[in-house]
Design a protein around this motif. Structure first.
Motif, PDB file in Angstrom:
ATOM      1  N   VAL A 197     -31.069 -44.822 -26.894  1.00 22.09           N
ATOM      2  CA  VAL A 197     -32.416 -44.167 -26.253  1.00 22.09           C
ATOM      3  C   VAL A 197     -32.720 -44.339 -24.940  1.00 22.09           C
ATOM      4  CG1 VAL A 197     -33.687 -44.779 -28.465  1.00 22.09           C
ATOM      5  CG2 VAL A 197     -33.983 -46.356 -26.641  1.00 22.09           C
ATOM      6  N   GLN A 198     -31.782 -45.326 -24.360  1.00 24.82           N
ATOM      7  CA  GLN A 198     -31.905 -45.542 -22.621  1.00 24.82           C
ATOM      8  C   GLN A 198     -31.008 -44.456 -21.932  1.00 24.82           C
ATOM      9  OE1 GLN A 198     -30.665 -47.608 -25.118  1.00 24.82           O
ATOM     10  NE2 GLN A 198     -32.024 -49.582 -24.879  1.00 24.82           N
ATOM     11  N   ASP A 199     -31.508 -44.046 -20.852  1.00 22.46           N
ATOM     12  CA  ASP A 199     -30.531 -43.292 -19.935  1.00 22.46           C
ATOM     13  C   ASP A 199     -29.355 -44.360 -19.500  1.00 22.46           C
ATOM     14  OD1 ASP A 199     -32.271 -40.890 -20.026  1.00 22.46           O
ATOM     15  OD2 ASP A 199     -33.252 -41.712 -18.231  1.00 22.46           O
ATOM     16  N   PHE A 200     -28.289 -43.897 -19.773  1.00 23.46           N
ATOM     17  CA  PHE A 200     -27.202 -44.750 -19.421  1.00 23.46           C
ATOM     18  C   PHE A 200     -26.057 -43.958 -18.888  1.00 23.46           C
ATOM     19  CE2 PHE A 200     -26.363 -42.720 -23.427  1.00 23.46           C
ATOM     20  CZ  PHE A 200     -24.881 -42.113 -23.509  1.00 23.46           C
ATOM     21  N   VAL A 201     -24.921 -44.629 -18.082  1.00 22.96           N
ATOM     22  CA  VAL A 201     -23.619 -44.029 -17.708  1.00 22.96           C
ATOM     23  C   VAL A 201     -22.472 -44.341 -18.498  1.00 22.96           C
ATOM     24  CG1 VAL A 201     -24.697 -43.807 -15.316  1.00 22.96           C
ATOM     25  CG2 VAL A 201     -23.361 -45.887 -15.975  1.00 22.96           C
ATOM     26  N   ILE A 202     -22.664 -45.662 -19.177  1.00 24.37           N
ATOM     27  CA  ILE A 202     -21.692 -45.958 -19.996  1.00 24.37           C
ATOM     28  C   ILE A 202     -22.387 -46.367 -21.294  1.00 24.37           C
ATOM     29  CG2 ILE A 202     -19.685 -47.429 -20.506  1.00 24.37           C
ATOM     30  CD1 ILE A 202     -19.249 -47.673 -17.634  1.00 24.37           C
ATOM     31  N   TRP A 203     -21.591 -46.109 -22.426  1.00 24.75           N
ATOM     32  CA  TRP A 203     -22.116 -46.502 -23.825  1.00 24.75           C
ATOM     33  C   TRP A 203     -21.050 -46.936 -24.611  1.00 24.75           C
ATOM     34  CZ3 TRP A 203     -22.965 -42.457 -28.410  1.00 24.75           C
ATOM     35  CH2 TRP A 203     -23.103 -43.029 -29.465  1.00 24.75           C
ATOM     36  N   GLN A 204     -21.276 -48.312 -24.924  1.00 24.39           N
ATOM     37  CA  GLN A 204     -20.186 -48.984 -25.883  1.00 24.39           C
ATOM     38  C   GLN A 204     -20.751 -48.889 -27.231  1.00 24.39           C
ATOM     39  OE1 GLN A 204     -19.576 -53.544 -26.566  1.00 24.39           O
ATOM     40  NE2 GLN A 204     -18.465 -53.120 -24.805  1.00 24.39           N
ATOM     41  N   TYR A 205     -19.875 -47.965 -27.748  1.00 25.25           N
ATOM     42  CA  TYR A 205     -20.373 -47.349 -29.321  1.00 25.25           C
ATOM     43  C   TYR A 205     -19.592 -48.123 -30.409  1.00 25.25           C
ATOM     44  CZ  TYR A 205     -16.460 -44.156 -29.367  1.00 25.25           C
ATOM     45  OH  TYR A 205     -14.961 -43.445 -29.316  1.00 25.25           O
ATOM     46  N   SER A 206     -18.448 -48.902 -29.923  1.00 27.23           N
ATOM     47  CA  SER A 206     -17.668 -49.235 -31.302  1.00 27.23           C
ATOM     48  C   SER A 206     -16.918 -50.417 -30.402  1.00 27.23           C
ATOM     49  CB  SER A 206     -16.794 -48.259 -31.644  1.00 27.23           C
ATOM     50  OG  SER A 206     -15.971 -49.014 -32.880  1.00 27.23           O
TER      51      SER A 206
END
Length: 242
Positions: A197-206
């Motif tokens: 839900v946050q504004d991000f530049v990188i998302w660690q999804y797994s």
């Protein structure tokens, strides 16, 4: 007042449609599905992966990597030098991260990070990793301590490298400590269940990217995606090594 009598059959149909729509929405925002929107994929590694065959990693479509450099005031990751030597021979863009400790000063932690990476080219903005460790979940520290330590180290890194460092954290840690506190620092968020839900530049999804024999220990590594508008490349001319 006139009203329309709704039959049990109609109610059942409407309820089924609402439930189906909810299921579709949950699938759409689930990490495995939502992450497919992003084409820039990366990994983050440390000594926990053992030896890494970086040319083989690049064959998996990996565009960027963050390598653990340091933790606290005295620890340097034992695979830092090997990982730098390996990744620097590929086309993968790379940067380094520091694991924040609440037990030592920001100044000594900055000294540790600076000394560890001073001989290395840094292609991506450095990252501060702030998350749960030790018995913090059972004995959570005061928010004031967490924020002051993080902001002090962030300011020192900005002074050193001419740019605000990326802040890496988990979903639960963010909501307990960091929401509304990290200002203009780029955010790297871990959420392996749903789209953040946050504004991000990188998302660690797994944490289940299978790199096979490219990784010595365990095969699997954390997998991340980067937004297409992320501005994380280092301006080397701004780096002022001391």
């Amino acid at each position: 007042m006139a009203y329309m009598k709704i039959s049990r059959k109609t109610s059942l149909v409407v309820g089924t449609l609402i439930f189906a729509a909810l299921i579709c929405f949950m699938i759409a925002v689930s990490a495995p599905v939502a992450s497919k929107r992003y084409s820039i994929k990366g990994i983050d590694v440390s000594h926990h992966q053992g030896n890494i065959d970086w040319p083989k990693v690049s064959e998996h479509g990996i565009s960027f990597a963050y390598i653990k450099a340091t933790e606290g005031s005295g620890y340097v990751d034992e695979k830092l030098a090997d990982n730098y030597e390996g990744v620097s021979k590929t086309d993968i863009n790379y940067g380094f991260y520091h694991f924040l400790s609440l037990e030592s000063s920001a100044e000594t932690q900055m000294d540790n990070f600076r000394e560890a990476v001073k001989e290395y080219k840094m292609e991506l903005i450095p990252t501060i990793d702030v998350e749960w460790y030790g018995d913090m979940r059972k004995n959570p520290p005061r928010k004031k301590l967490v924020i002051s330590k993080l902001k002090e180290l962030s300011a020192l890194m900005e002074e050193e490298y001419g740019t605000k460092p990326v802040i890496y954290t988990t979903q639960t840690f963010y909501f307990k400590y960091l929401r509304g506190e990290i200002g203009e620092n780029p955010l790297w968020i871990r959420n392996t269940f749903f789209f953040p839900v946050q504004d991000f530049v990188i998302w660690q999804y797994s944490e289940k990217l299978d790199l096979g024999d490219a990784v010595e220990l365990g095969r699997y590594v954390d997998i991340d995606v980067m937004t297409s508008d992320a501005q994380l490349k280092m301006d080397i001319d701004q780096v002022t090594y001391r």
